[in-house]
Scaffold this active site. Structure first.
Site, mmCIF file in Angstrom:
data_model
loop_
_atom_site.group_PDB
_atom_site.id
_atom_site.type_symbol
_atom_site.label_atom_id
_atom_site.label_comp_id
_atom_site.label_asym_id
_atom_site.label_seq_id
_atom_site.Cartn_x
_atom_site.Cartn_y
_atom_site.Cartn_z
ATOM 1 N N ARG A 254 0.980 -1.061 -0.013
ATOM 2 C CA ARG A 254 0.007 0.053 0.102
ATOM 3 C C ARG A 254 0.823 1.491 0.088
ATOM 4 O O ARG A 254 1.944 1.285 0.652
ATOM 5 C CB ARG A 254 -1.021 -0.031 1.127
ATOM 6 C CG ARG A 254 -2.085 -1.157 1.132
ATOM 7 C CD ARG A 254 -3.163 -0.743 -0.108
ATOM 8 N NE ARG A 254 -4.095 -1.712 0.000
ATOM 9 C CZ ARG A 254 -3.993 -2.697 -0.871
ATOM 10 N NH1 ARG A 254 -3.216 -3.124 -1.631
ATOM 11 N NH2 ARG A 254 -5.101 -3.527 -0.802
ATOM 12 N N GLU B 2 -2.775 8.231 -3.966
ATOM 13 C CA GLU B 2 -3.075 7.168 -5.184
ATOM 14 C C GLU B 2 -4.370 7.580 -5.805
ATOM 15 O O GLU B 2 -5.412 7.610 -4.982
ATOM 16 C CB GLU B 2 -3.140 6.091 -4.982
ATOM 17 C CG GLU B 2 -2.920 4.886 -5.980
ATOM 18 C CD GLU B 2 -2.736 3.583 -5.593
ATOM 19 O OE1 GLU B 2 -3.800 2.838 -5.661
ATOM 20 O OE2 GLU B 2 -1.697 3.035 -5.225
ATOM 21 N N HIS C 200 -0.781 0.436 -9.877
ATOM 22 C CA HIS C 200 -1.533 -0.348 -9.120
ATOM 23 C C HIS C 200 -2.082 -1.783 -9.782
ATOM 24 O O HIS C 200 -3.497 -1.899 -10.031
ATOM 25 C CB HIS C 200 -2.740 0.331 -8.169
ATOM 26 C CG HIS C 200 -3.244 -0.587 -6.867
ATOM 27 N ND1 HIS C 200 -3.505 0.169 -5.630
ATOM 28 C CD2 HIS C 200 -3.149 -1.733 -6.598
ATOM 29 C CE1 HIS C 200 -3.686 -0.624 -4.859
ATOM 30 N NE2 HIS C 200 -3.465 -1.941 -5.411
#
Length: 320
Positions: free
Chosen positions: A239, A268, A287
């Site tokens: 993360r 993000e 991602h």
């Protein structure tokens, strides 16, 4: 029973239909239509931006027949925070992403070690970079150039971390894990997170596969980045919030670490004006390490049978 299946799952619902279930494909970023709020089960990611989270909270208060949620994500954090009653069983996507995230992590590590960001830049410029080719020492004291014999530390040694360790081992790395407590897991030495500072100065490759929790926020900060040797590579497929973005950007620009491979960022999506985009020796993917659940439908079908055969109003036993 009626099962709502997120439209972004890319899963074939026919095995559920063949088992006698009614499957309705829905948009999990929007409120569930009134005619489908009687569903007993949902299959969804449980991730996304503010719109998706708002829809999830709206769903939690309106679906009174709901008995089971299968999340495709490895962690159910957003679903747990949405306010579903305790009577709703929640099963996670644990192991759905072990192989794909491990594969992507290895790809980023190899890309950094083999200077692919610099090679791609030279390719765009139609420039033959002679410093990247030709005879070189196997182990460059100034930067990691091979995973053969590399001292790798995988911080976050759950199922995905262990799958990553196996791939790194296969290409010759010497791997240790980092977890809350020391010991041995899956045949690998694991050090306690409280001891990580002592391990960083001799780490060539630091891989982070940590969840987003208050205790992991900014875990790799400026102080810990300074403990890494100049030759080290940092890879994050966990993360984005676990890494101090400005500190990492500074470390790359000042040459205090050799390279970084990121599949996640904080914030993000990464804003277009973020200086991190142009940091040297960085490879950045949006991602994309997971998102392709492996073996998901087989487990969903098995769990759906258990739910369908469990008396309403009673705890559901045996879900995986």
């Amino acid at each position: 029973m009626k099962i709502l299946l997120t439209s972004t799952s890319h899963l074939d619902p026919s095995p559920l239909v063949a088992d006698g279930h009614e499957v309705v494909v829905f948009d999990e970023a929007a409120p569930v239509p009134p005619e489908h709020r009687d569903a007993e089960a949902m299959i969804l990611w449980g991730m996304g931006g503010a719109r998706a989270l708002a829809a999830l909270r709206d769903t939690a208060g309106r679906m009174t027949n709901l008995r089971w949620i299968q999340t495709l994500a490895a962690g159910p954090d957003a679903i747990l925070a949405a306010g579903f009653p305790d009577s709703v069983a929640i099963t996670t996507g644990r192991h759905f992403h072990d192989a794909t995230v491990a594969e992507h992590t290895l790809a980023l590590a190899l890309a950094c070690a083999r200077s692919l960001p610099r090679a791609l830049e030279a390719q765009r410029e139609h420039r033959w970079d002679r410093e990247l080719g030709g005879a070189k020492p196997l182990h460059d004291p100034d930067r990691l150039t091979t995973l053969i014999g590399a001292r790798a530390l995988v911080w976050g040694f759950g199922a995905i971390g262990q799958a990553t360790a196996r791939l790194l081992t296969a290409v010759g790395a010497q791997v240790r894990g980092v977890a809350r407590s020391a010991g041995t897991r899956a045949g690998y030495e694991v050090i306690a997170v409280d001891d990580i500072d002592a391990a960083l100065p001799t780490t060539d490759l630091l891989v982070l596969i940590l969840p987003a929790t208050p205790s992991t926020a900014g875990a790799l900060d400026a102080r810990r980045l300074a403990l890494l040797p100049r030759r080290a590579i940092v890879v994050n497929t966990g993360r984005g919030s676990t890494v101090d973005t400005p500190a990492l950007n500074a470390a790359l620009r000042e040459g205090r670490i050799a390279a970084a491979g990121l599949d996640v960022t904080h914030p993000e999506p990464l804003p277009a004006d973020s200086p991190l985009w142009d940091a040297p020796n960085l490879i950045l993917t949006p991602h994309g390490a997971g998102g392709r659940p492996v073996g998901a439908m087989e487990r969903i079908v098995r769990n759906a049978r258990i739910v369908a055969n469990s008396p309403a109003g009673e705890p559901i036993e045996g879900l995986s």
